[in-house]
Design a protein around this motif. Structure first.
Motif, PDB file in Angstrom:
ATOM      1  N   LEU A 102       0.854  -1.184   0.000  1.00  0.00           N
ATOM      2  CA  LEU A 102       0.000   0.000   0.000  1.00  0.00           C
ATOM      3  C   LEU A 102       0.890   1.235   0.000  1.00  0.00           C
ATOM      4  CD1 LEU A 102      -2.698  -0.857   2.703  1.00  0.00           C
ATOM      5  CD2 LEU A 102      -3.008  -0.836   0.239  1.00  0.00           C
ATOM      6  N   HIS A 103       0.418   2.258  -0.650  1.00  0.00           N
ATOM      7  CA  HIS A 103       1.173   3.503  -0.642  1.00  0.00           C
ATOM      8  C   HIS A 103       0.840   4.262   0.648  1.00  0.00           C
ATOM      9  CE1 HIS A 103       2.981   7.215  -1.849  1.00  0.00           C
ATOM     10  NE2 HIS A 103       1.849   7.826  -1.572  1.00  0.00           N
ATOM     11  N   ILE A 104       1.862   4.584   1.406  1.00  0.00           N
ATOM     12  CA  ILE A 104       1.634   5.320   2.645  1.00  0.00           C
ATOM     13  C   ILE A 104       1.723   6.818   2.352  1.00  0.00           C
ATOM     14  CG2 ILE A 104       2.411   5.677   5.032  1.00  0.00           C
ATOM     15  CD1 ILE A 104       3.776   2.836   4.660  1.00  0.00           C
ATOM     16  N   PRO A 105       0.643   7.533   2.569  1.00  0.00           N
ATOM     17  CA  PRO A 105       0.685   8.967   2.279  1.00  0.00           C
ATOM     18  C   PRO A 105       1.573   9.722   3.272  1.00  0.00           C
ATOM     19  CG  PRO A 105      -1.378   8.410   3.338  1.00  0.00           C
ATOM     20  CD  PRO A 105      -0.646   7.111   3.125  1.00  0.00           C
ATOM     21  N   ASN A 106       2.071  10.831   2.852  1.00  0.00           N
ATOM     22  CA  ASN A 106       2.861  11.669   3.732  1.00  0.00           C
ATOM     23  C   ASN A 106       1.894  12.437   4.632  1.00  0.00           C
ATOM     24  OD1 ASN A 106       5.105  12.960   4.771  1.00  0.00           O
ATOM     25  ND2 ASN A 106       4.984  14.616   3.266  1.00  0.00           N
ATOM     26  N   LEU A 107       1.944  12.219   5.905  1.00  0.00           N
ATOM     27  CA  LEU A 107       1.026  12.882   6.823  1.00  0.00           C
ATOM     28  C   LEU A 107       1.664  14.171   7.323  1.00  0.00           C
ATOM     29  CD1 LEU A 107      -0.169   9.759   8.866  1.00  0.00           C
ATOM     30  CD2 LEU A 107      -1.175  10.705   6.783  1.00  0.00           C
ATOM     31  N   GLU A 108       1.173  15.251   6.812  1.00  0.00           N
ATOM     32  CA  GLU A 108       1.695  16.573   7.130  1.00  0.00           C
ATOM     33  C   GLU A 108       1.837  16.787   8.646  1.00  0.00           C
ATOM     34  OE1 GLU A 108       2.095  18.738   4.222  1.00  0.00           O
ATOM     35  OE2 GLU A 108       3.401  19.722   5.698  1.00  0.00           O
ATOM     36  N   GLY A 109       3.045  17.003   9.098  1.00  0.00           N
ATOM     37  CA  GLY A 109       3.282  17.298  10.504  1.00  0.00           C
ATOM     38  C   GLY A 109       3.370  16.080  11.414  1.00  0.00           C
ATOM     39  N   PHE A 110       3.102  14.884  10.867  1.00  0.00           N
ATOM     40  CA  PHE A 110       3.167  13.669  11.687  1.00  0.00           C
ATOM     41  C   PHE A 110       4.363  12.832  11.255  1.00  0.00           C
ATOM     42  CE2 PHE A 110      -1.223  14.977  11.798  1.00  0.00           C
ATOM     43  CZ  PHE A 110      -1.630  14.699  13.103  1.00  0.00           C
ATOM     44  N   THR A 111       4.988  12.186  12.217  1.00  0.00           N
ATOM     45  CA  THR A 111       6.098  11.297  11.901  1.00  0.00           C
ATOM     46  C   THR A 111       5.618   9.855  12.014  1.00  0.00           C
ATOM     47  OG1 THR A 111       7.596  12.917  12.857  1.00  0.00           O
ATOM     48  CG2 THR A 111       8.489  10.714  12.499  1.00  0.00           C
ATOM     49  N   ILE A 112       5.692   9.130  10.930  1.00  0.00           N
ATOM     50  CA  ILE A 112       5.281   7.718  10.947  1.00  0.00           C
ATOM     51  C   ILE A 112       6.467   6.877  11.417  1.00  0.00           C
ATOM     52  CG2 ILE A 112       4.447   5.768   9.560  1.00  0.00           C
ATOM     53  CD1 ILE A 112       3.175   7.863   7.666  1.00  0.00           C
ATOM     54  N   GLU A 114       5.820   3.399  12.398  1.00  0.00           N
ATOM     55  CA  GLU A 114       5.450   1.998  12.260  1.00  0.00           C
ATOM     56  C   GLU A 114       4.141   1.950  11.483  1.00  0.00           C
ATOM     57  OE1 GLU A 114       5.540   0.010  16.176  1.00  0.00           O
ATOM     58  OE2 GLU A 114       3.767  -1.036  15.428  1.00  0.00           O
ATOM     59  N   THR A 115       3.949   0.921  10.681  1.00  0.00           N
ATOM     60  CA  THR A 115       2.652   0.755  10.020  1.00  0.00           C
ATOM     61  C   THR A 115       2.206  -0.688  10.175  1.00  0.00           C
ATOM     62  OG1 THR A 115       3.681   0.210   7.918  1.00  0.00           O
ATOM     63  CG2 THR A 115       3.055   2.516   8.227  1.00  0.00           C
ATOM     64  N   GLN A 116       0.919  -0.896  10.239  1.00  0.00           N
ATOM     65  CA  GLN A 116       0.366  -2.243  10.323  1.00  0.00           C
ATOM     66  C   GLN A 116      -0.872  -2.290   9.450  1.00  0.00           C
ATOM     67  OE1 GLN A 116      -0.252  -4.129  14.059  1.00  0.00           O
ATOM     68  NE2 GLN A 116       1.391  -3.031  15.088  1.00  0.00           N
ATOM     69  N   PHE A 117      -0.884  -3.232   8.521  1.00  0.00           N
ATOM     70  CA  PHE A 117      -2.053  -3.382   7.660  1.00  0.00           C
ATOM     71  C   PHE A 117      -2.600  -4.791   7.780  1.00  0.00           C
ATOM     72  CE2 PHE A 117       0.490  -0.103   5.360  1.00  0.00           C
ATOM     73  CZ  PHE A 117      -0.380   0.951   5.602  1.00  0.00           C
ATOM     74  N   LEU A 118      -3.828  -4.882   8.229  1.00  0.00           N
ATOM     75  CA  LEU A 118      -4.443  -6.195   8.422  1.00  0.00           C
ATOM     76  C   LEU A 118      -5.770  -6.261   7.676  1.00  0.00           C
ATOM     77  CD1 LEU A 118      -4.228  -8.921  10.054  1.00  0.00           C
ATOM     78  CD2 LEU A 118      -5.694  -7.829  11.744  1.00  0.00           C
ATOM     79  N   VAL A 119      -5.897  -7.292   6.864  1.00  0.00           N
ATOM     80  CA  VAL A 119      -7.124  -7.552   6.135  1.00  0.00           C
ATOM     81  C   VAL A 119      -7.665  -8.878   6.660  1.00  0.00           C
ATOM     82  CG1 VAL A 119      -8.072  -8.042   3.837  1.00  0.00           C
ATOM     83  CG2 VAL A 119      -6.327  -6.292   4.099  1.00  0.00           C
ATOM     84  N   ILE A 120      -8.956  -8.928   6.962  1.00  0.00           N
ATOM     85  CA  ILE A 120      -9.539 -10.129   7.561  1.00  0.00           C
ATOM     86  C   ILE A 120     -10.526 -10.788   6.599  1.00  0.00           C
ATOM     87  CG2 ILE A 120     -10.963 -10.973   9.500  1.00  0.00           C
ATOM     88  CD1 ILE A 120      -9.733  -8.552  11.116  1.00  0.00           C
ATOM     89  N   GLY A 121     -10.500 -12.110   6.517  1.00  0.00           N
ATOM     90  CA  GLY A 121     -11.422 -12.816   5.629  1.00  0.00           C
ATOM     91  C   GLY A 121     -11.233 -14.316   5.686  1.00  0.00           C
TER      92      GLY A 121
END
Ligand SMILES: [Zn+2]
Ligand SMILES: [Zn+2]
Ligand SMILES: [Zn+2]
Length: 127
Positions: A102-112, A114-121
């Motif tokens: 996934l493309h992680i957008p640049n969040l103005e003023g926030f420092t990323i 860690e990211t976690q992406f979970l899809v359930i099915g």
């Protein structure tokens, strides 16, 4: 002191072996159960934390709140940002790393950090 160090390295290598021999992610309990020697959960978590810090392992939090760990293979340039999707199957409860990113957008003023992406099915095996 010397022996303790050796034993720690041995445990770390065992954790890495277990993670490299599985096609899905594993919780600390799963890893503990798969260890050929007796290692307590605190030690497992300590090893996993250390690997995560070094960017060798990443994790995603499952629906049950547990962390599921996987070895980093193609996690991208930035070790902390794992922009691939994880799939959790409602039936077999396996959490797998998916190649899709996934493309992680640049969040103005926030420092990323860690990211976690979970899809359930429902996974292919359980259909
Ligand atoms: Zn990773
Ligand atoms: Zn399944
Ligand atoms: Zn993953």
């Amino acid at each position: 002191m010397e022996t303790k160090k050796t034993r720690n390295t041995e445990k770390q290598n065992l954790v890495k072996d277990i993670l490299s021999n599985t096609e899905h992610t594993m919780s600390a309990e799963d890893i503990m159960a798969a260890m050929p020697i007796k290692v307590n959960k605190t030690t497992i978590y300590r090893i996993l934390d250390r690997f995560a810090e070094k960017g060798e392992v990443h994790f995603v939090t499952g629906k049950n709140g547990k962390a599921y760990y996987a070895l980093c293979n193609n996690c991208g340039v930035s070790h902390n940002i794992h922009n691939h999707i994880h799939f959790e199957c409602q039936r077999c409860k396996e959490v797998t790393c998916q190649p899709n990113t996934l493309h992680i957008p640049n969040l103005e003023g926030f420092t990323i950090q860690e990211t976690q992406f979970l899809v359930i099915g429902i996974c292919n095996k359980c259909k």
